[in-house]
Design a protein around this motif. Structure first.
Motif, short mmCIF file in Angstrom:
data_model
loop_
_atom_site.label_atom_id
_atom_site.label_comp_id
_atom_site.label_asym_id
_atom_site.label_seq_id
_atom_site.Cartn_x
_atom_site.Cartn_y
_atom_site.Cartn_z
N TYR A 67 0.86 -1.19 0.00
CA TYR A 67 0.00 0.00 0.00
C TYR A 67 0.89 1.23 0.00
O TYR A 67 1.26 1.76 1.04
CB TYR A 67 -0.93 0.00 1.21
N ASP A 68 1.23 1.69 -1.20
CA ASP A 68 2.20 2.77 -1.34
C ASP A 68 1.56 4.15 -1.47
O ASP A 68 2.26 5.15 -1.49
CB ASP A 68 3.08 2.51 -2.56
N LEU A 69 0.24 4.21 -1.57
CA LEU A 69 -0.42 5.49 -1.78
C LEU A 69 -1.39 5.77 -0.63
O LEU A 69 -2.27 4.96 -0.34
CB LEU A 69 -1.18 5.46 -3.12
N CYS A 70 -1.19 6.91 0.01
CA CYS A 70 -2.11 7.38 1.06
C CYS A 70 -2.78 8.64 0.55
O CYS A 70 -2.10 9.58 0.10
CB CYS A 70 -1.33 7.67 2.35
N VAL A 71 -4.11 8.65 0.60
CA VAL A 71 -4.87 9.77 0.05
C VAL A 71 -5.82 10.30 1.11
O VAL A 71 -6.51 9.53 1.78
CB VAL A 71 -5.69 9.32 -1.19
N LEU A 72 -5.84 11.62 1.26
CA LEU A 72 -6.83 12.28 2.10
C LEU A 72 -7.92 12.76 1.15
O LEU A 72 -7.66 13.57 0.25
CB LEU A 72 -6.21 13.44 2.87
N VAL A 73 -9.11 12.23 1.33
CA VAL A 73 -10.21 12.46 0.39
C VAL A 73 -11.28 13.30 1.09
O VAL A 73 -11.79 12.90 2.13
CB VAL A 73 -10.81 11.12 -0.08
N MET A 74 -11.59 14.46 0.49
CA MET A 74 -12.65 15.31 1.00
C MET A 74 -13.91 15.07 0.17
O MET A 74 -13.87 15.22 -1.06
CB MET A 74 -12.27 16.79 0.92
N VAL A 75 -14.98 14.66 0.83
CA VAL A 75 -16.23 14.33 0.14
C VAL A 75 -17.31 15.30 0.58
O VAL A 75 -17.51 15.52 1.78
CB VAL A 75 -16.67 12.88 0.44
N THR A 76 -17.99 15.86 -0.40
CA THR A 76 -19.13 16.75 -0.14
C THR A 76 -20.38 16.09 -0.68
O THR A 76 -20.38 15.57 -1.80
CB THR A 76 -18.92 18.12 -0.83
N LEU A 77 -21.43 16.10 0.12
CA LEU A 77 -22.72 15.55 -0.32
C LEU A 77 -23.53 16.65 -0.99
O LEU A 77 -23.36 17.84 -0.69
CB LEU A 77 -23.48 14.96 0.86
N ILE A 78 -24.44 16.24 -1.89
CA ILE A 78 -25.27 17.20 -2.63
C ILE A 78 -26.10 18.03 -1.67
O ILE A 78 -26.17 19.23 -1.75
CB ILE A 78 -26.19 16.47 -3.63
N ARG A 79 -26.74 17.39 -0.77
CA ARG A 79 -27.59 18.07 0.19
C ARG A 79 -27.43 17.36 1.52
O ARG A 79 -27.02 16.20 1.57
CB ARG A 79 -29.05 18.07 -0.26
N HIS A 80 -27.75 18.04 2.53
CA HIS A 80 -27.57 17.46 3.86
C HIS A 80 -28.85 16.73 4.28
O HIS A 80 -29.60 17.19 5.13
CB HIS A 80 -27.21 18.56 4.87
N GLN A 81 -29.08 15.61 3.61
CA GLN A 81 -30.22 14.77 3.97
C GLN A 81 -29.70 13.61 4.80
O GLN A 81 -28.69 12.98 4.44
CB GLN A 81 -30.95 14.26 2.73
N GLN A 82 -30.39 13.33 5.87
CA GLN A 82 -29.93 12.30 6.79
C GLN A 82 -29.78 10.94 6.12
O GLN A 82 -28.82 10.23 6.40
CB GLN A 82 -30.88 12.21 7.99
N ASP A 83 -30.66 10.59 5.21
CA ASP A 83 -30.57 9.28 4.56
C ASP A 83 -29.28 9.14 3.76
O ASP A 83 -28.62 8.10 3.81
CB ASP A 83 -31.77 9.04 3.64
N ASP A 84 -28.91 10.19 3.00
CA ASP A 84 -27.67 10.14 2.23
C ASP A 84 -26.46 10.04 3.15
O ASP A 84 -25.52 9.28 2.90
CB ASP A 84 -27.53 11.38 1.34
N ALA A 85 -26.48 10.80 4.23
CA ALA A 85 -25.36 10.78 5.18
C ALA A 85 -25.23 9.41 5.83
O ALA A 85 -24.12 8.87 5.94
CB ALA A 85 -25.55 11.86 6.24
N ILE A 86 -26.33 8.83 6.24
CA ILE A 86 -26.30 7.51 6.88
C ILE A 86 -25.80 6.46 5.89
O ILE A 86 -24.95 5.63 6.22
CB ILE A 86 -27.69 7.14 7.44
N GLU A 87 -26.30 6.51 4.66
CA GLU A 87 -25.88 5.54 3.65
C GLU A 87 -24.38 5.69 3.35
O GLU A 87 -23.67 4.70 3.21
CB GLU A 87 -26.70 5.71 2.38
N PHE A 88 -23.91 6.93 3.26
CA PHE A 88 -22.49 7.17 3.01
C PHE A 88 -21.65 6.60 4.15
O PHE A 88 -20.68 5.89 3.93
CB PHE A 88 -22.23 8.68 2.86
N GLN A 89 -22.03 6.90 5.38
CA GLN A 89 -21.27 6.45 6.55
C GLN A 89 -21.25 4.92 6.63
O GLN A 89 -20.21 4.33 6.93
CB GLN A 89 -21.86 7.05 7.82
N GLN A 90 -22.37 4.29 6.38
CA GLN A 90 -22.41 2.82 6.41
C GLN A 90 -21.55 2.21 5.32
O GLN A 90 -20.84 1.23 5.55
CB GLN A 90 -23.85 2.33 6.29
#
Length: 156
Positions: free
Chosen positions: A65-88
Motif C-alpha cells: 500500500y504505497d499510496l495514502c490519500v486524504l479524500v474530502m467528500v461533499t454531499l449534494i444536500r444534507h439529507q440524513q438518509d444520504d449521510a447515513i448511507e455514506f457512513q455505512q
C-alpha cells in the motif's frame, strides 16, 4: 465521555499504548501493583471501552500500500438518509482507514490507502462515485509521512 482515572489507570494506559504485548506481570511491576490488581484494572478499562482495541500496527508499505490519500467528500444536500448511507458504506471499505464528519468545505474527510493510482481510480469509480448524494470529491496525496501516532497523550 470523561472518565475519572487515577494515576494507576493512567500509567497502565500509557504503558499499554507503548507496548500492547507487555505481560500482565511486567505491567504490574512497572505500575507498582500486584498482578491480580493490575489485571482487574485492565479488565475494567476494557469493559468501560476506555481500551478500545488490542491490535498490532502494520506497515502499509510492507503489504504494497504505497499510496495514502486524504479524500474530502461533499454531499449534494444534507439529507440524513444520504449521510447515513455514506457512513455505512465507507465503514465497509477496507481501503478507508479513517472517516471523519467535518465542518468547512467538505462533509467528510477519509484517509484511504491503496496500492497505486490505478487502485485509487477504481476505488473512486466503483465505490465513492456510486454512492447516492456524493456531489464533490477532492483528493490530496500524501508525499511522505511526517508523523503518525496512535497514542493518546496522558498526563501521569
Amino acid at each position: 465521555m470523561t472518565e475519572k482515572l487515577d494515576r494507576y489507570d493512567r500509567h497502565i494506559l500509557a504503558i499499554l499504548q507503548d507496548d500492547g504485548r507487555i505481560s500482565n506481570q511486567q505491567l504490574a511491576d512497572q505500575v507498582g501493583l500486584s498482578s491480580a490488581a493490575c489485571w482487574r484494572r485492565v479488565k475494567v478499562l476494557d469493559e468501560k471501552g476506555i481500551l478500545k482495541k488490542h491490535t498490532a500496527l502494520v506497515s502499509p508499505e510492507a503489504l504494497g500500500y504505497d499510496l495514502c490519500v486524504l479524500v474530502m467528500v461533499t454531499l449534494i444536500r444534507h439529507q440524513q438518509d444520504d449521510a447515513i448511507e455514506f457512513q455505512q458504506a465507507v465503514q465497509g471499505y477496507p481501503e478507508v482507514l479513517q472517516c471523519f464528519a467535518v465542518t468547512g468545505d467538505a462533509d467528510y474527510v477519509l484517509r484511504v490507502i491503496v496500492q497505486n493510482m490505478a487502485a485509487y481510480d477504481s476505488f473512486l469509480n466503483e465505490k465513492i462515485f456510486n454512492l447516492p448524494g456524493v456531489s464533490q470529491v477532492r483528493s490530496n496525496f500524501a508525499l511522505r509521512e511526517i508523523k503518525n501516532e496512535t497514542a493518546i497523550p496522558i498526563d501521569l
